[in-house]
Design a protein around this motif. Sequence first.
Motif, PDB file in Angstrom:
ATOM      1  N   SER A   5      68.822  30.467  16.888  1.00  0.00           N
ATOM      2  CA  SER A   5      69.486  29.511  17.757  1.00  0.00           C
ATOM      3  C   SER A   5      69.344  29.875  19.222  1.00  0.00           C
ATOM      4  O   SER A   5      69.714  29.099  20.086  1.00  0.00           O
ATOM      5  N   ILE A  31      76.648  39.802  12.326  1.00  0.00           N
ATOM      6  CA  ILE A  31      76.350  38.371  12.229  1.00  0.00           C
ATOM      7  C   ILE A  31      76.084  37.979  10.775  1.00  0.00           C
ATOM      8  O   ILE A  31      76.594  36.961  10.273  1.00  0.00           O
ATOM      9  N   HIS A  32      75.277  38.784  10.088  1.00  0.00           N
ATOM     10  CA  HIS A  32      74.973  38.484   8.677  1.00  0.00           C
ATOM     11  C   HIS A  32      76.246  38.473   7.839  1.00  0.00           C
ATOM     12  O   HIS A  32      76.419  37.611   6.962  1.00  0.00           O
ATOM     13  N   GLU A  56      78.246  35.270   8.681  1.00  0.00           N
ATOM     14  CA  GLU A  56      77.615  34.051   8.148  1.00  0.00           C
ATOM     15  C   GLU A  56      77.723  34.001   6.626  1.00  0.00           C
ATOM     16  O   GLU A  56      77.881  32.911   6.041  1.00  0.00           O
ATOM     17  N   LEU A  66      81.185  32.840   5.868  1.00  0.00           N
ATOM     18  CA  LEU A  66      81.313  31.417   6.173  1.00  0.00           C
ATOM     19  C   LEU A  66      80.706  30.576   5.053  1.00  0.00           C
ATOM     20  O   LEU A  66      81.292  29.559   4.627  1.00  0.00           O
ATOM     21  N   GLN A  67      79.538  30.981   4.567  1.00  0.00           N
ATOM     22  CA  GLN A  67      78.896  30.253   3.464  1.00  0.00           C
ATOM     23  C   GLN A  67      79.764  30.285   2.210  1.00  0.00           C
ATOM     24  O   GLN A  67      79.892  29.290   1.497  1.00  0.00           O
ATOM     25  N   GLU A  69      82.563  27.834   2.690  1.00  0.00           N
ATOM     26  CA  GLU A  69      82.091  26.451   2.567  1.00  0.00           C
ATOM     27  C   GLU A  69      81.971  26.039   1.098  1.00  0.00           C
ATOM     28  O   GLU A  69      82.316  24.914   0.712  1.00  0.00           O
ATOM     29  N   HIS A 121      83.500  30.408  12.821  1.00  0.00           N
ATOM     30  CA  HIS A 121      82.578  29.685  13.714  1.00  0.00           C
ATOM     31  C   HIS A 121      82.683  30.226  15.143  1.00  0.00           C
ATOM     32  O   HIS A 121      81.666  30.470  15.807  1.00  0.00           O
ATOM     33  N   ILE A 137      81.177  33.794  15.250  1.00  0.00           N
ATOM     34  CA  ILE A 137      79.710  33.779  15.192  1.00  0.00           C
ATOM     35  C   ILE A 137      79.119  33.338  16.521  1.00  0.00           C
ATOM     36  O   ILE A 137      78.134  33.914  17.008  1.00  0.00           O
ATOM     37  N   ASP A 138      79.719  32.338  17.142  1.00  0.00           N
ATOM     38  CA  ASP A 138      79.257  31.903  18.466  1.00  0.00           C
ATOM     39  C   ASP A 138      79.377  33.040  19.487  1.00  0.00           C
ATOM     40  O   ASP A 138      78.482  33.253  20.318  1.00  0.00           O
ATOM     41  N   TYR A 165      76.598  35.674  18.758  1.00  0.00           N
ATOM     42  CA  TYR A 165      75.291  35.216  19.235  1.00  0.00           C
ATOM     43  C   TYR A 165      75.195  35.315  20.765  1.00  0.00           C
ATOM     44  O   TYR A 165      74.184  35.724  21.327  1.00  0.00           O
TER      45      TYR A 165
END
Length: 612
Positions: free
Chosen positions: A527, A559-560, A563, A566-567, A570, A596, A599-600, A603
């Motif tokens: 991203s 980060i991994h 994420e 988060l997955q 979901e 979210h 993670i932002d 990044y």
Amino acid sequence: MSILLSVHQLKKAFGARPLFENITFSIETGERIGLIGPNGAGKSTLLKILAGRVSADEGKVSVQRGVRFGFLEQIPLFQPGATVQSTVLEGAPAADAHDWEVTLKVDEILSKLSLNELGADTLVDTLSGGWKKRVALARELMREPDLLFLDEPTNHLDVEGIEWLETFLAGAGLAAVTITHDRVFLQAVSNRILELDRRNPEGILSHHGDYADFLDIKEQKLAAQQRQEVRLKNTLRREVEWLRRGAKARTTKQQARIQRAGELKSTVEEVAYRNQSQVARLDFGASDRSPKKLIEAKGISKSYSGKTVVPKLDLLVTPGSRIGLLGTNGCGKSTLIRILLGEERPDTGEVFRSDLLQVAYFEQNRESLDPNLSVLKTLCPTGDTVDYRGNRVHNKSYLDRFLFSHAQMEMAVGKLSGGEQSRLLIARLMLRQANLLVLDEPTNDLDMATLDVLEEVLKDFNGAVLLVSHDRYFLDQVSTQILAFGTDERGAKEIVSFTGLDQWEVWHRDQRAPQKESKPQAAAPSSEKKSDGTAASPSKRKKLSYKEQRELDEMEPAIHKAEARLQELELQSEDPKNATQSILLGQISKEMAELHAEIDRLYSRWAELSGE
């Protein structure tokens, strides 16, 4: 700042006179202490007492609750068959050895110390001394120490390794106590100096500042102490003269003066004892017959399995040559020496050696010393005299030159300190007539006073000197020519000649710059692009601090992990089984929003650190 450790009135003795006594000081957070002093002063013993490995005869060591120690030994010990990874894991609590967080931490430390280049399953026994030091340091860092003790950490490290260690200690953010005789390293890493030396009034001299400032303070204190000795001796002489005249006075007054004279005599003896400066008397005797050319190499080179070890070289060694060899561990310095001495044949070129060439060799690891033999037997296997410059000298008298006590002369070599073993090896070399001295890391473990004498002796030596050393100050003082191993602009190996260390430093910086630029940076997440979809242009990086680099190294796993969570959430939110669970869905929704945002942030921070 807070006090991590304090010692009060410490004393430790081996034999009649104590190593040290009445030692009192404290260590605070953030202090990087250089512990210096002459060989035999008890520096390593003091370090072991501080770390709780040896007990003091008297005094007290107080440690703040919860403080963790790390201890990098002068010669690290490893388990038989240990690998790089298993050794590092020894620093973790046994119960957590297989925890995934511990595994991540091991990977982080291996990366930080560049040990991942070796491979986690590499056997430690197969590594060079420099890499073994890094593995041992990694093991101590796994303990997450608040206070790190290091005993001669630069021994066996090449210049790159020493510079890396300088940077690490300066930015690690932990307190450290380092025993070292490498003056450039000491200046780079220390913000406080502790000198353990009997000439100091309290046995130890503390200076908050760098080594250069300490030298100024030390010189002033020694000069004042010597003036005090002269003044006290003059006063004592007058007192003794008065007593001998038998001055007429009341008996009580005369008795008081006699008592004062006795006390003054004790004070003079103590100050004189502190002012004694014992230095080994070194002197290499050049051979009487020395030709104009000792060694001449023309177009020599050496390769193994197609890999160049010694690139093409012309070299002339004559009496008066002072040639220093400099380069990373394993670069080919030892191979070059073997070729020059005729122990190995070059692939190309020729080496011409004088028939009158006589070589004295100081080996780095002191492997020619039998640890089970006594000092006397090592020096003189038969009889009790040695041949020194054509004269028969009693072996004990000869060893006096090198500051060995009579008790040490009967000791096994293996029980001597590293510095004492080096002095013994030098003592044996001085019995040989030579016109070429080959010295492989002779500075390891020697104290600064002996180093100063060795520098002057080598400068005055009538023959030639081939010197391998990573002690930059010593190398600069002794060498008139430096041969440095490196690579040219095409990446081919080369040997470049310099007349001084200042020239080498400029070249060395240029050598390292392309490597840093070509080293791939951590790949930015997908991203991280401009709004038009093109990759962001790289900005000029500045050097990250230790904490920033550590944060960057931990960024990708973080980060991994975020994420992946988060997955997982979901999938839970889309699961039909949870459709009627309003409270659970509310908690999932809240955690997803937080993830979210996190993670932002990650990044964004990754981009910031990668672009600095």
